[in-house]
Design an enzyme around this catalytic site. Sequence first.
Site, PDB file in Angstrom:
ATOM      1  N   ILE A  11       0.819  -1.221   0.000  1.00  0.00           N
ATOM      2  CA  ILE A  11       0.000   0.000   0.000  1.00  0.00           C
ATOM      3  C   ILE A  11       0.853   1.271   0.000  1.00  0.00           C
ATOM      4  N   GLN A  14       3.522   3.096  -5.362  1.00  0.00           N
ATOM      5  CA  GLN A  14       2.738   3.932  -6.289  1.00  0.00           C
ATOM      6  C   GLN A  14       1.318   3.392  -6.468  1.00  0.00           C
ATOM      7  N   LEU A  82       0.080  -6.355  -4.549  1.00  0.00           N
ATOM      8  CA  LEU A  82       0.904  -5.394  -5.291  1.00  0.00           C
ATOM      9  C   LEU A  82       2.344  -5.351  -4.770  1.00  0.00           C
ATOM     10  N   SER A  86      10.103  -4.444  -7.065  1.00  0.00           N
ATOM     11  CA  SER A  86       9.467  -4.082  -8.340  1.00  0.00           C
ATOM     12  C   SER A  86      10.417  -3.469  -9.358  1.00  0.00           C
ATOM     13  N   SER A 127       3.196  -8.662 -14.926  1.00  0.00           N
ATOM     14  CA  SER A 127       3.913  -7.582 -15.621  1.00  0.00           C
ATOM     15  C   SER A 127       4.212  -7.918 -17.073  1.00  0.00           C
ATOM     16  N   GLU A 129       6.854  -7.440 -18.368  1.00  0.00           N
ATOM     17  CA  GLU A 129       8.234  -7.941 -18.434  1.00  0.00           C
ATOM     18  C   GLU A 129       8.278  -9.450 -18.707  1.00  0.00           C
ATOM     19  N   TYR A 151      13.739 -10.403 -12.122  1.00  0.00           N
ATOM     20  CA  TYR A 151      12.409  -9.849 -11.817  1.00  0.00           C
ATOM     21  C   TYR A 151      11.343 -10.516 -12.680  1.00  0.00           C
ATOM     22  N   PHE A 190      12.897   4.707 -11.383  1.00  0.00           N
ATOM     23  CA  PHE A 190      12.336   4.343 -12.694  1.00  0.00           C
ATOM     24  C   PHE A 190      12.597   5.482 -13.682  1.00  0.00           C
ATOM     25  N   VAL A 191      12.792   5.120 -14.953  1.00  0.00           N
ATOM     26  CA  VAL A 191      13.369   6.090 -15.885  1.00  0.00           C
ATOM     27  C   VAL A 191      12.492   7.336 -16.076  1.00  0.00           C
ATOM     28  N   ARG A 280      21.167  -2.419 -18.825  1.00  0.00           N
ATOM     29  CA  ARG A 280      20.736  -3.662 -18.174  1.00  0.00           C
ATOM     30  C   ARG A 280      21.615  -4.830 -18.618  1.00  0.00           C
TER      31      ARG A 280
HETATM   32  P1  NDP Z   1       6.395   0.144  -5.974  1.00  0.00           P
HETATM   33  O1  NDP Z   1       7.826  -0.212  -6.019  1.00  0.00           O
HETATM   34  O2  NDP Z   1       6.017   1.585  -5.985  1.00  0.00           O
HETATM   35  O3  NDP Z   1       5.722  -0.518  -4.668  1.00  0.00           O
HETATM   36  C1  NDP Z   1       6.093  -1.803  -4.252  1.00  0.00           C
HETATM   37  C2  NDP Z   1       5.462  -2.087  -2.888  1.00  0.00           C
HETATM   38  O4  NDP Z   1       5.900  -3.377  -2.439  1.00  0.00           O
HETATM   39  C3  NDP Z   1       5.863  -1.083  -1.788  1.00  0.00           C
HETATM   40  O5  NDP Z   1       4.756  -0.819  -0.967  1.00  0.00           O
HETATM   41  C4  NDP Z   1       6.916  -1.855  -1.020  1.00  0.00           C
HETATM   42  O6  NDP Z   1       7.063  -1.452   0.312  1.00  0.00           O
HETATM   43  C5  NDP Z   1       6.334  -3.259  -1.086  1.00  0.00           C
HETATM   44  N1  NDP Z   1       7.320  -4.283  -0.767  1.00  0.00           N
HETATM   45  C6  NDP Z   1       8.498  -4.522  -1.377  1.00  0.00           C
HETATM   46  N2  NDP Z   1       9.141  -5.554  -0.778  1.00  0.00           N
HETATM   47  C7  NDP Z   1       8.348  -5.946   0.243  1.00  0.00           C
HETATM   48  C8  NDP Z   1       8.485  -6.945   1.234  1.00  0.00           C
HETATM   49  N3  NDP Z   1       9.537  -7.740   1.291  1.00  0.00           N
HETATM   50  N4  NDP Z   1       7.489  -7.095   2.126  1.00  0.00           N
HETATM   51  C9  NDP Z   1       6.393  -6.288   2.099  1.00  0.00           C
HETATM   52  N5  NDP Z   1       6.220  -5.309   1.171  1.00  0.00           N
HETATM   53  C10 NDP Z   1       7.201  -5.155   0.259  1.00  0.00           C
HETATM   54  O7  NDP Z   1       5.680  -0.622  -7.187  1.00  0.00           O
HETATM   55  P2  NDP Z   1       4.393  -0.208  -8.043  1.00  0.00           P
HETATM   56  O8  NDP Z   1       3.377   0.354  -7.151  1.00  0.00           O
HETATM   57  O9  NDP Z   1       4.836   0.532  -9.243  1.00  0.00           O
HETATM   58  O10 NDP Z   1       3.920  -1.632  -8.584  1.00  0.00           O
HETATM   59  C11 NDP Z   1       2.988  -2.432  -7.873  1.00  0.00           C
HETATM   60  C12 NDP Z   1       3.110  -3.871  -8.351  1.00  0.00           C
HETATM   61  O11 NDP Z   1       2.813  -3.955  -9.735  1.00  0.00           O
HETATM   62  C13 NDP Z   1       4.490  -4.481  -8.180  1.00  0.00           C
HETATM   63  O12 NDP Z   1       4.310  -5.844  -7.883  1.00  0.00           O
HETATM   64  C14 NDP Z   1       5.121  -4.329  -9.552  1.00  0.00           C
HETATM   65  O13 NDP Z   1       6.109  -5.308  -9.764  1.00  0.00           O
HETATM   66  C15 NDP Z   1       3.909  -4.547 -10.431  1.00  0.00           C
HETATM   67  N6  NDP Z   1       3.936  -3.892 -11.725  1.00  0.00           N
HETATM   68  C16 NDP Z   1       4.142  -2.533 -11.795  1.00  0.00           C
HETATM   69  C17 NDP Z   1       4.099  -1.899 -13.010  1.00  0.00           C
HETATM   70  C18 NDP Z   1       4.325  -0.431 -13.129  1.00  0.00           C
HETATM   71  O14 NDP Z   1       4.557   0.037 -14.249  1.00  0.00           O
HETATM   72  N7  NDP Z   1       4.238   0.339 -12.050  1.00  0.00           N
HETATM   73  C19 NDP Z   1       3.807  -2.654 -14.251  1.00  0.00           C
HETATM   74  C20 NDP Z   1       3.602  -4.066 -14.043  1.00  0.00           C
HETATM   75  C21 NDP Z   1       3.651  -4.641 -12.830  1.00  0.00           C
HETATM   76  P3  NDP Z   1       8.120  -0.299   0.729  1.00  0.00           P
HETATM   77  O15 NDP Z   1       7.397   0.999   0.464  1.00  0.00           O
HETATM   78  O16 NDP Z   1       8.371  -0.576   2.158  1.00  0.00           O
HETATM   79  O17 NDP Z   1       9.319  -0.448  -0.150  1.00  0.00           O
HETATM   80  P1  GDR Z   2      10.995  -1.171 -16.499  1.00  0.00           P
HETATM   81  O1  GDR Z   2      11.083   0.343 -16.018  1.00  0.00           O
HETATM   82  O2  GDR Z   2      12.274  -1.872 -16.422  1.00  0.00           O
HETATM   83  O3  GDR Z   2      10.303  -1.149 -17.828  1.00  0.00           O
HETATM   84  O4  GDR Z   2      10.032  -1.812 -15.375  1.00  0.00           O
HETATM   85  P2  GDR Z   2      12.313   1.357 -15.932  1.00  0.00           P
HETATM   86  O5  GDR Z   2      11.707   2.690 -15.878  1.00  0.00           O
HETATM   87  O6  GDR Z   2      13.264   0.982 -14.862  1.00  0.00           O
HETATM   88  O7  GDR Z   2      13.075   1.133 -17.336  1.00  0.00           O
HETATM   89  C1  GDR Z   2      12.445   1.427 -18.579  1.00  0.00           C
HETATM   90  C2  GDR Z   2      13.495   1.426 -19.690  1.00  0.00           C
HETATM   91  O8  GDR Z   2      14.342   2.570 -19.536  1.00  0.00           O
HETATM   92  C3  GDR Z   2      15.686   2.168 -19.763  1.00  0.00           C
HETATM   93  N1  GDR Z   2      16.610   3.122 -19.119  1.00  0.00           N
HETATM   94  C4  GDR Z   2      16.712   3.343 -17.797  1.00  0.00           C
HETATM   95  N2  GDR Z   2      16.006   2.820 -16.770  1.00  0.00           N
HETATM   96  C5  GDR Z   2      16.288   3.272 -15.520  1.00  0.00           C
HETATM   97  N3  GDR Z   2      15.562   2.805 -14.496  1.00  0.00           N
HETATM   98  N4  GDR Z   2      17.283   4.185 -15.282  1.00  0.00           N
HETATM   99  C6  GDR Z   2      18.037   4.714 -16.310  1.00  0.00           C
HETATM  100  O9  GDR Z   2      18.926   5.534 -16.078  1.00  0.00           O
HETATM  101  C7  GDR Z   2      17.724   4.287 -17.628  1.00  0.00           C
HETATM  102  N5  GDR Z   2      18.211   4.601 -18.854  1.00  0.00           N
HETATM  103  C8  GDR Z   2      17.525   3.900 -19.738  1.00  0.00           C
HETATM  104  C9  GDR Z   2      15.743   0.770 -19.177  1.00  0.00           C
HETATM  105  O10 GDR Z   2      16.903   0.093 -19.639  1.00  0.00           O
HETATM  106  C10 GDR Z   2      14.422   0.215 -19.704  1.00  0.00           C
HETATM  107  O11 GDR Z   2      14.578  -0.241 -21.010  1.00  0.00           O
HETATM  108  C11 GDR Z   2       8.861  -1.170 -14.947  1.00  0.00           C
HETATM  109  C12 GDR Z   2       8.619  -1.551 -13.479  1.00  0.00           C
HETATM  110  O12 GDR Z   2       7.531  -0.797 -12.979  1.00  0.00           O
HETATM  111  C13 GDR Z   2       8.282  -3.022 -13.329  1.00  0.00           C
HETATM  112  O13 GDR Z   2       7.891  -3.297 -11.985  1.00  0.00           O
HETATM  113  C14 GDR Z   2       7.131  -3.348 -14.269  1.00  0.00           C
HETATM  114  O14 GDR Z   2       6.829  -4.726 -14.188  1.00  0.00           O
HETATM  115  C15 GDR Z   2       7.466  -2.949 -15.691  1.00  0.00           C
HETATM  116  O15 GDR Z   2       7.748  -1.562 -15.732  1.00  0.00           O
HETATM  117  C16 GDR Z   2       6.298  -3.223 -16.635  1.00  0.00           C
END
Ligand code: NDP
Ligand code: GDR
Length: 349
Positions: A11, A14, A82, A86, A127, A129, A151, A190-191, A280
């Site tokens: 919770i 994001q 969620l 991540s 995801s 991914e 991941y 995240f980028v 990466r």
């Molecule tokens: P965030 O990184 O913003 O949030 C992740 C959450 O997981 C946080 O609340 C974090 O807690 C909690 N968490 C991490 N590790 C643990 C642990 N060991 N025990 C308990 N809680 C934990 O991710 P998003 O909100 O962006 O994403 C939500 C979900 O959706 C994730 O599973 C992500 O992989 C997936 N996802 C996200 C996408 C995106 O584009 N945002 C796309 C596809 C899938 P804390 O605040 O303490 O770190």
């Molecule tokens: P992603 O998100 O890996 O798609 O996962 P991220 O924003 O980390 O990367 C997107 C793309 O940008 C390229 N990139 C960089 N990325 C980061 N983080 N930092 C940099 O400086 C940078 N420069 C270039 C990366 O190589 C990549 O190609 C997100 C997360 O939210 C996952 O939890 C989720 O499952 C997927 O999106 C869908």
Amino acid sequence: MKSKRALITGITGQDGSYLAKFLLNKGYTVFGTYRRTSTPNFWRLSYHGISDQIEYIPADLIDTSSLTEAIRISKPDELYNLAAQSYVGSSFDQPLTSGEFTGLAVTRILESIRIIDPGIKFYQASSSEIYGNSVNTSQNEETPFQPGSPYAIAKLYGYWITKMYRDGYRMFAANGILFNHESPLRGLEFVTRKITNAAARIKLGLQKKLILGNLDSLRDWGYAPEYVEGMWKILQLKKPEDFVLGTNESHTVKEFVENTFEHLDLDWKKYVKIDKKFLRIVEVNRLEGDSSKAKKKIKWNPKTKFKKLVEIMTDADLDRWQRWQKGEKFAWDAPNYIQEDKTLFRTIK
Ligand code: NDP
Ligand code: GDR
């Protein structure tokens, strides 16, 4: 009528914060798990003004009894899983905990549901991914999986175990295969947010350069509040099914940079540098979500397009840094963030 009860793991993240707000607006009683950290990290819930409307339960994804207890205490109608490690980048640095939190933890939760109350509806945050370097230009529910990072491999395990509990135990367990979705509450690593935060700082003279990795990768970027509504819609069906949620558009990281800097009247070429430490170990080159099934079956149709998303995020970061310059105090992550370019990530040899 008795209000519905939802348990959200993650919770504080994001999506967790947007989903909590969405469900509170629908009249749900919302429970959320959080893990103990040395410094409080409830800023997103404060940003929404809902931090005092949540029932909090301490739990960690590696600690089965804490997850069981969370379900026992909250007695949810719906459970949204969620929480996860991540960040794809970190999964190369920490492959084992990524497997534990992002993969195995899904089974811990499903087992707890099966034992306590198999009638609880379960949403798994899957995801895009899991498609990895797919040969298909866009990906839907039928596209073969080819995960490329620890991941993605853990998420694919989570996907299959969710399906297995659905098929085997007849539980309501569904995967939302979500493509990237962003917002001003996105994590700073995240980028997208890395770019908008840095560009805002550059505009205000607080930072000189922005160091990135691969500018050519293509991602399907949508707006997070619209995606949490999709999660809810998936759980409102009579029968559980998996759905792809994406915008059906992809753009390069370079386009994201160009649009952000252009919005601030800056020439990105003067400020953006490339360092191979941000490449990466295995890159996913192109992801684009074909969400035709979601459009048809759950009437989910994202409205916010790429350019608008860039503007929302850039304006929010500029506004926050301006308020910070004036000495305003508010819940926020950026002022305490580390300088990423000083971090020694695992790199390609
Ligand atoms: P965030 O990184 O913003 O949030 C992740 C959450 O997981 C946080 O609340 C974090 O807690 C909690 N968490 C991490 N590790 C643990 C642990 N060991 N025990 C308990 N809680 C934990 O991710 P998003 O909100 O962006 O994403 C939500 C979900 O959706 C994730 O599973 C992500 O992989 C997936 N996802 C996200 C996408 C995106 O584009 N945002 C796309 C596809 C899938 P804390 O605040 O303490 O770190
Ligand atoms: P992603 O998100 O890996 O798609 O996962 P991220 O924003 O980390 O990367 C997107 C793309 O940008 C390229 N990139 C960089 N990325 C980061 N983080 N930092 C940099 O400086 C940078 N420069 C270039 C990366 O190589 C990549 O190609 C997100 C997360 O939210 C996952 O939890 C989720 O499952 C997927 O999106 C869908």
